[in-house]
Write a protein that holds these residues in place. Structure first.
Motif, short mmCIF file in Angstrom:
data_model
loop_
_atom_site.label_atom_id
_atom_site.label_comp_id
_atom_site.label_asym_id
_atom_site.label_seq_id
_atom_site.Cartn_x
_atom_site.Cartn_y
_atom_site.Cartn_z
N GLY A 175 -17.15 -0.46 -0.18
CA GLY A 175 -16.85 -1.24 -0.50
C GLY A 175 -17.19 -2.54 0.31
O GLY A 175 -17.59 -3.49 0.19
N TYR A 176 -17.02 -2.30 1.30
CA TYR A 176 -18.49 -2.88 2.24
C TYR A 176 -19.61 -3.13 1.83
O TYR A 176 -19.85 -4.36 1.48
N GLY A 184 -8.14 3.43 -2.76
CA GLY A 184 -9.35 2.49 -3.99
C GLY A 184 -9.51 0.70 -3.41
O GLY A 184 -10.49 0.26 -3.81
N ASN A 185 -8.93 0.38 -2.61
CA ASN A 185 -8.03 -1.03 -2.35
C ASN A 185 -9.64 -1.17 -1.09
O ASN A 185 -8.79 -1.10 0.49
N HIS A 186 -10.14 -2.19 -1.01
CA HIS A 186 -11.19 -2.78 -0.24
C HIS A 186 -10.43 -4.52 0.87
O HIS A 186 -11.58 -4.93 1.14
N CYS A 235 1.31 -0.96 0.40
CA CYS A 235 -0.13 0.21 0.45
C CYS A 235 0.68 1.12 -0.13
O CYS A 235 -0.09 1.93 0.23
N ASN A 285 -19.60 2.19 3.91
CA ASN A 285 -18.59 2.13 2.67
C ASN A 285 -19.22 1.46 1.45
O ASN A 285 -19.60 0.66 1.64
N SER A 322 -10.21 -4.60 4.51
CA SER A 322 -11.12 -3.74 4.95
C SER A 322 -11.45 -4.93 6.18
O SER A 322 -11.33 -6.38 5.83
N ILE A 362 -5.54 -0.57 6.84
CA ILE A 362 -7.00 -0.32 6.01
C ILE A 362 -7.47 1.36 5.73
O ILE A 362 -7.67 1.51 4.27
N SER A 369 -7.44 2.23 1.45
CA SER A 369 -8.46 2.34 1.20
C SER A 369 -8.49 3.73 0.10
O SER A 369 -9.31 3.55 -0.74
N HIS A 370 -7.44 4.45 0.65
CA HIS A 370 -6.97 5.52 -0.57
C HIS A 370 -5.75 5.06 -1.53
O HIS A 370 -6.80 5.91 -2.91
N HIS A 402 -15.35 -6.35 7.60
CA HIS A 402 -16.26 -6.10 6.62
C HIS A 402 -17.34 -7.40 7.40
O HIS A 402 -17.75 -8.78 7.05
#
Length: 353
Positions: free
Chosen positions: A255-256, A319-321, A99, A253, A324, A312, A316-317, A326
């Motif tokens: 992604g979730y 665009g990778n989820h 990341c 969000n 995360s 995370i 997420s910055h 969930h």
């Protein structure tokens, strides 16, 4: 089948439907919508400061005159272990590198336990939500008495009969029977104890037969038929979490939401990798990496959360989820994307079919 019983009458709710607290996902808008629709909405404030929690409660009170629940975590303070924490960070290093983020040099205890958080305790006495619920254990006896003296109804989570008996002995009003199917964190009092991983149906029957308190079924319940089954087993109500995540009022969000609406929702697992405590969520790359044969034990709860949340945020910055958390229960594929009030009405109608 009548949906009204002493528990629903005591709380003044029309349906035996409780929206799970889901810290970070449940919002004042969601809790108020569920309560206004005749269920019991909930807020999870374990990840919030006392001032943030007060704002959430007051916002909910401005949106509904109906009762709602506020949930707190009652975990024991973590035992710091620098070697364990350093080993866990080293294991996560490839993910931070991917990341483009620096590996943290140390970890912090992110969330206070309610047991020692006098500011949060006094805030609850002041705001007086109708219900306060406890997860991971119980607060001090004097805290329980003070809350009840303010007219607040108390609820605590149990995953086994032993913890349920402790809850009853401490004067709590009702018990959430959390089965292994449930999404999010297991409400274990002690992570050192053997977890029998009882299903919701088995646990509900055990508690109904052995404890003299209203039992709230939780875990894998996604529709009115599931609620009806729980009531048939003797539960006074059912608590649903994953069922409400896709509601537009939730804070989940994109992604979730995408993960919950995909086929990946069919694969959930229990993992301690994110927080240091067992929790059920949708399997992803972070969990797979954490379960490698070479992986060390995660840092203790909630220390491990600091590492996970930093990773995370970095992912997420971009665009990778895929890293995360969930959280979702075993029946996640049954989630419906409906406004909260419409979902409550649908669940209530399904209960009567």
């Amino acid at each position: 089948m009548s949906k009204l019983n002493p528990f629903t009458t005591r709380l003044g709710i029309h349906h035996p439907i409780i929206q799970a607290p889901m810290a970070g996902v449940a919002t004042p808008m969601l809790a108020a919508a569920v309560s206004n629709a005749g269920g019991l909405g909930s807020l999870g404030i374990a990840t919030s400061s006392a001032s943030q929690a007060r704002q959430m409660i007051e916002q909910t009170q401005a949106l509904t005159s109906r009762p709602f629940n506020v949930n707190v975590f009652c975990h024991e303070p973590p035992l710091r272990d620098e070697k364990r924490e350093a080993a866990w960070l080293e294991h996560l290093k490839p993910l931070f590198t991917e990341c483009g983020a620096n590996l943290p040099t140390s970890l912090n205890e992110m969330y206070k336990s309610f047991i020692g958080d006098d500011e949060a305790f006094n805030m609850l006495l002041d705001t007086r939500p109708a219900v306060v619920s406890f997860h991971f254990g119980l607060p001090r006896t004097e805290q329980i008495k003070a809350l009840r003296n303010r007219g607040i109804y108390t609820v605590a989570t149990a995953t086994n009969l032993e913890d349920a008996r402790r809850i009853q002995a401490h004067g709590i009003d009702a018990i959430v029977a959390q089965g292994i199917e449930a999404g999010g964190h297991r409400g274990l009092f002690s992570t050192d104890a053997i977890d029998e991983k009882l299903s919701t149906s088995v646990l509900v029957r055990l508690l109904v037969k052995n404890v003299n308190l209203p039992i709230i079924a939780a875990g894998g319940i996604m529709d009115g038929q599931g609620i009806k089954a729980a009531l048939t087993l003797g539960a006074a109500a059912a608590q649903l979490g994953t069922a409400f995540i896709l509601c537009p009022e939730s804070a989940a969000n994109e992604g979730y939401r995408a993960a919950l609406k995909s086929e990946r929702a069919a694969s959930t697992c229990l993992t301690s990798a994110f927080s240091g405590r067992p929790a059920r969520g949708i399997r992803n790359r972070f969990i797979n990496h954490a379960e490698l044969a070479t992986a060390p034990e995660p840092a203790a709860y909630p220390i491990a959360y600091d590492a996970a949340k930093q990773l995370i945020a970095a992912a997420s910055h971009l665009g990778n989820h895929t890293f995360s958390a969930h959280w979702a229960g075993q029946a996640a594929l049954m989630a419906r994307e409906l406004p909260a009030a419409e979902l409550v009405a649908t669940l209530a109608q399904e209960c009567t079919i």
